[in-house]
Design a protein around this motif. Structure first.
Motif, PDB file in Angstrom:
ATOM      1  N   TYR A 114      62.488 137.178  85.690  1.00 27.92           N
ATOM      2  CA  TYR A 114      62.903 135.877  86.235  1.00 27.92           C
ATOM      3  C   TYR A 114      64.366 135.875  86.674  1.00 27.92           C
ATOM      4  O   TYR A 114      64.945 134.829  86.933  1.00 27.92           O
ATOM      5  CB  TYR A 114      62.659 134.780  85.202  1.00 27.92           C
ATOM      6  N   GLY A 115      64.941 137.062  86.750  1.00 25.11           N
ATOM      7  CA  GLY A 115      66.330 137.185  87.186  1.00 25.11           C
ATOM      8  C   GLY A 115      67.251 137.600  86.055  1.00 25.11           C
ATOM      9  O   GLY A 115      66.966 137.380  84.875  1.00 25.11           O
ATOM     10  N   LYS A 116      68.373 138.188  86.420  1.00 23.34           N
ATOM     11  CA  LYS A 116      69.329 138.689  85.419  1.00 23.34           C
ATOM     12  C   LYS A 116      69.902 137.569  84.559  1.00 23.34           C
ATOM     13  O   LYS A 116      70.321 137.787  83.417  1.00 23.34           O
ATOM     14  CB  LYS A 116      70.472 139.430  86.121  1.00 23.34           C
ATOM     15  N   SER A 117      69.933 136.358  85.098  1.00 27.23           N
ATOM     16  CA  SER A 117      70.489 135.229  84.339  1.00 27.23           C
ATOM     17  C   SER A 117      69.412 134.467  83.579  1.00 27.23           C
ATOM     18  O   SER A 117      69.697 133.428  82.975  1.00 27.23           O
ATOM     19  CB  SER A 117      71.217 134.270  85.290  1.00 27.23           C
ATOM     20  N   CYS A 118      68.166 134.969  83.613  1.00 25.21           N
ATOM     21  CA  CYS A 118      67.073 134.270  82.930  1.00 25.21           C
ATOM     22  C   CYS A 118      66.188 135.292  82.229  1.00 25.21           C
ATOM     23  O   CYS A 118      65.038 135.516  82.600  1.00 25.21           O
ATOM     24  CB  CYS A 118      66.270 133.437  83.929  1.00 25.21           C
TER      25      CYS A 118
ATOM     26  N   SER B 115      56.297 136.880  86.511  1.00 27.61           N
ATOM     27  CA  SER B 115      57.389 137.776  86.119  1.00 27.61           C
ATOM     28  C   SER B 115      57.545 138.938  87.100  1.00 27.61           C
ATOM     29  O   SER B 115      58.647 139.458  87.275  1.00 27.61           O
ATOM     30  CB  SER B 115      57.148 138.307  84.707  1.00 27.61           C
TER      31      SER B 115
ATOM     32  N   ASP C 282      63.507 141.148  82.663  1.00 27.41           N
ATOM     33  CA  ASP C 282      64.363 140.426  83.608  1.00 27.41           C
ATOM     34  C   ASP C 282      63.584 139.933  84.823  1.00 27.41           C
ATOM     35  O   ASP C 282      64.159 139.726  85.900  1.00 27.41           O
ATOM     36  CB  ASP C 282      65.520 141.324  84.050  1.00 27.41           C
TER      37      ASP C 282
ATOM     38  N   ARG D 224      58.754 142.221  93.945  1.00 30.77           N
ATOM     39  CA  ARG D 224      59.755 142.181  92.868  1.00 30.77           C
ATOM     40  C   ARG D 224      59.087 142.512  91.532  1.00 30.77           C
ATOM     41  O   ARG D 224      58.007 142.025  91.218  1.00 30.77           O
ATOM     42  CB  ARG D 224      60.370 140.775  92.826  1.00 30.77           C
TER      43      ARG D 224
END
Length: 475
Positions: free
Chosen positions: A376-380, A344, A374, A355
Motif C-alpha cells: 500500500y506504499g512505503k508510508s503505509c 496489496s 509495502d 505493482r
C-alpha cells in the motif's frame, strides 16, 4: 516401465466432463464452455482413464489425426505437449493390441506434433507452460529414439528445472496445484528415461531428474494438510492434479526416496499443534517474470481446526477474464487486510500483475510469525503477527492508516451466530475475540474449491484504525 497412474473418468463415449462442466462432443474447437474446457478436450488425458478400451481410445486418436489440420486449438503448444505425452502413455499401455500399420501412423503424427511443438515453444509465457513443452519433447525423444531432439530437450529440461524449482523444492509459481501437476510430469520423464537408459542422449539428465524429484516430493510433504489435501492458495483447485497419495505411490514405484523439506523459499509457513493447522503466506512473488497464477494475498492464511476448514481461501472458479476472475485474485478475496478498497498487489488482465507488494519476514518461530509488506506504499506498511496458542490462533494487524478492514472467509457450512464489537460466535463453537474494531460486519459470498462450482460462505469484516487484534479461540 512403471505403470502410469490412471486419470479421473472424464470421457463417456461422446460425452466429456472437464472442470465440472459436461457436454457432448461436437468438434475439437468447441469453446462454448470456455477455452480451458476446449484445452482439456485436446489434452486427451482421458485416454488413461479406468475402463477406456483400446478400441475406444484408438477411435479418438484416429479421429484427432484426421481433424488436426483444421483444429487450431489442437495445434496450440500447451495442449500439443500434454497430448504427445498422453498418446505415448496410451501406446505403451496397449502395445500388444496395436497393429503395426496403426502404430506407424500414430508415430508419424507424434513426430509431426513434436516438430510443431519444437517450433512453438512457449517462451512468451515461460513458467509451467514452457516446462510442460520441454517435458513433452524430452519424453518424445526417448520414445522415438531421436538423438538430436534428445540433446536439445535434455539441455532445456536441465535449464528450466534449475530456474523453476526453488531451494525448498517448491515450484516457483507457488500454487500447490501446479506443483502437483509438474511433479507428476517430472515423474513421467523419469519413468520413460529410467526404463530406456540406452536411448538417452544425455545420461546425466537421469540424475538431474532424480534430484529434482527428491526436492519436489520433499516440498509436497511439507505443503499439504495432515489429510494430504493441498491448500488452495494462488491458482489452485481440487480435481485437477493427481492427489498427494497418488503422487507418492507413483514415486515409490519408481524407487524414489525422499525426506520432508521445511518450508522456506516458497514463502509459506505452518503454525501447528495437535488441533490446529494454519498455513501463513509471508512470501514474495517468486516467478517475477510470469506471475500469472499469483494472487494479491500478502500475509493471508488458511486455518483448520481438528482437520476441518474454518478460515479458507476463496479459491478459483474460472480462468476466463471476467470480474469474478479479477475478484478471486484480489486482496479482498483473501484473509488479510484491505486498505481503501485496494489490493496489496495490482492483479489485472486475468493473468497479469503490475505493482507488487514486497514482504519482509521479521520473526519466524514454530509458534509466532511476524511480517510486513509495502503493497500500500512505503508510508503505509501493513504489519501482521500470528501467534499459535494452545486453544487457538491470535492475529494482530498494524497500519499507519485510519481506513482498513481485516477479512475472514469462513468455510462452507459455518454460520455466524452473533456479533458485537468484541466477539463473534460461530456455529463450530469457536469464538473470535476482538480488540480494536470500530465496526464488525458479516457479509455473504461464495468460494470455489473446484472450477465452476460455487459454495456459499459468510465473511467477517473487522473495520479498524491503526491496530486490531483477534483471537480465534476453540472450545
Amino acid at each position: 516401465m512403471v505403470p502410469f497412474p490412471h486419470k479421473e473418468k472424464s470421457c463417456d463415449r461422446d460425452e466429456f466432463t472437464f472442470i465440472c462442466l459436461t457436454g457432448k462432443f461436437t468438434h475439437w474447437q468447441d469453446i462454448s464452455k470456455g477455452m480451458l474446457w476446449a484445452y482439456n478436450l485436446n489434452y486427451m488425458d482421458w485416454l488413461l482413464q479406468d475402463g477406456l478400451s483400446y478400441e475406444e481410445g484408438a477411435r479418438w486418436i484416429d479421429r484427432f489425426i484426421i481433424d488436426l489440420p483444421t483444429n487450431k486449438i489442437g495445434q496450440d503448444p500447451y495442449p500439443t505437449a500434454l497430448r504427445i505425452i498422453n498418446w505415448m502413455k496410451f501406446i505403451c499401455l496397449h502395445s500388444d493390441s496395436i497393429p503395426e500399420k496403426t502404430r506407424l501412423d500414430w508415430e508419424s503424427s507424434l513426430r509431426a506434433q513434436a516438430d510443431l511443438l519444437t517450433r512453438k515453444l512457449e517462451y512468451h509465457l515461460l513458467a509451467n507452460h514452457l516446462l510442460e513443452d520441454i517435458c513433452a519433447l524430452f519424453i518424445a525423444s526417448v520414445y522415438l529414439s531421436d538423438e538430436t531432439l534428445g540433446k536439445k530437450a535434455s539441455k532445456l529440461l536441465k535449464q528450466e528445472l534449475h530456474a523453476q524449482i526453488l531451494p525448498d523444492g517448491a515450484h516457483y509459481e507457488q500454487a500447490p496445484m501446479y506443483h502437483c501437476i509438474l511433479l507428476d510430469r517430472i515423474l513421467d520423464c523419469y519413468n520413460f528415461a529410467s526404463a530406456n537408459v540406452d536411448r538417452l542422449s544425455e545420461k546425466s539428465v537421469l540424475e538431474t531428474l532424480r534430484e529434482v524429484l527428491v526436492a519436489m516430493l520433499g516440498h509436497l510433504d511439507s505443503i499439504v494438510y495432515r489429510d494430504g489435501s493441498i491448500p488452495l492458495v494462488n491458482d489452485s483447485a481440487y480435481g485437477i492434479a493427481l492427489p498427494y497419495k497418488g503422487l507418492c505411490t507413483y514415486a515409490k514405484k519408481l524407487g524414489i526416496d525422499w525426506d520432508t523439506i521445511p518450508l522456506r523459499a516458497s514463502g509459506y509457513r505452518w503454525l501447528r499443534n495437535e488441533s490446529l493447522e494454519a498455513l501463513v503466506d509471508v512470501g514474495n512473488i517468486m516467478a517475477t517474470y510470469q506471475p500469472g497464477h499469483t494472487h494479491a494475498d500478502s500475509l493471508s492464511y488458511e486455518l483448520r481446526i481438528q482437520g476441518q476448514p474454518l478460515v479458507v481461501d476463496t479459491g478459483i472458479s474460472t480462468y476466463d477474464k471476467t470480474p469474478r476472475r479479477e475478484y478471486e485474485r484480489s486482496t479482498r478475496a483473501h484473509n488479510t487486510v484491505v486498505i481503501d478498497g485496494r489490493s496489496s498487489s495490482q492483479t489485472w488482465g486475468g493473468f497479469r500483475v503490475g505493482r507488487r507488494a514486497k514482504t519482509t519476514l521479521l520473526l519466524d518461530t514454530d509458534s509466532r510469525i511476524r511480517a510486513r509488506h509495502d503493497g500500500y506504499g512505503k508510508s503505509c506498511i501493513h504489519e501482521r503477527e500470528f501467534a499459535l496458542m494452545k486453544n487457538g490462533l491470535k492475529v494482530r494487524d498494524s497500519i499507519p492508516h485510519n481506513h482498513a478492514v481485516s477479512l475472514l472467509h469462513l468455510a462452507p457450512g459455518i454460520r455466524v451466530l452473533s456479533t458485537s464489537l468484541t466477539e463473534v460466535h460461530i456455529s463450530t463453537g469457536a469464538i473470535i475475540e476482538i480488540s480494536g474494531a470500530t465496526e464488525v460486519r458479516v457479509t455473504e459470498d461464495y468460494i470455489s474449491r473446484y472450477y465452476n462450482r460455487k459454495e456459499h460462505v459468510f465473511v467477517i469484516e473487522l473495520f479498524f484504525s491503526k491496530d486490531i487484534e483477534y483471537y480465534i479461540r476453540i472450545s
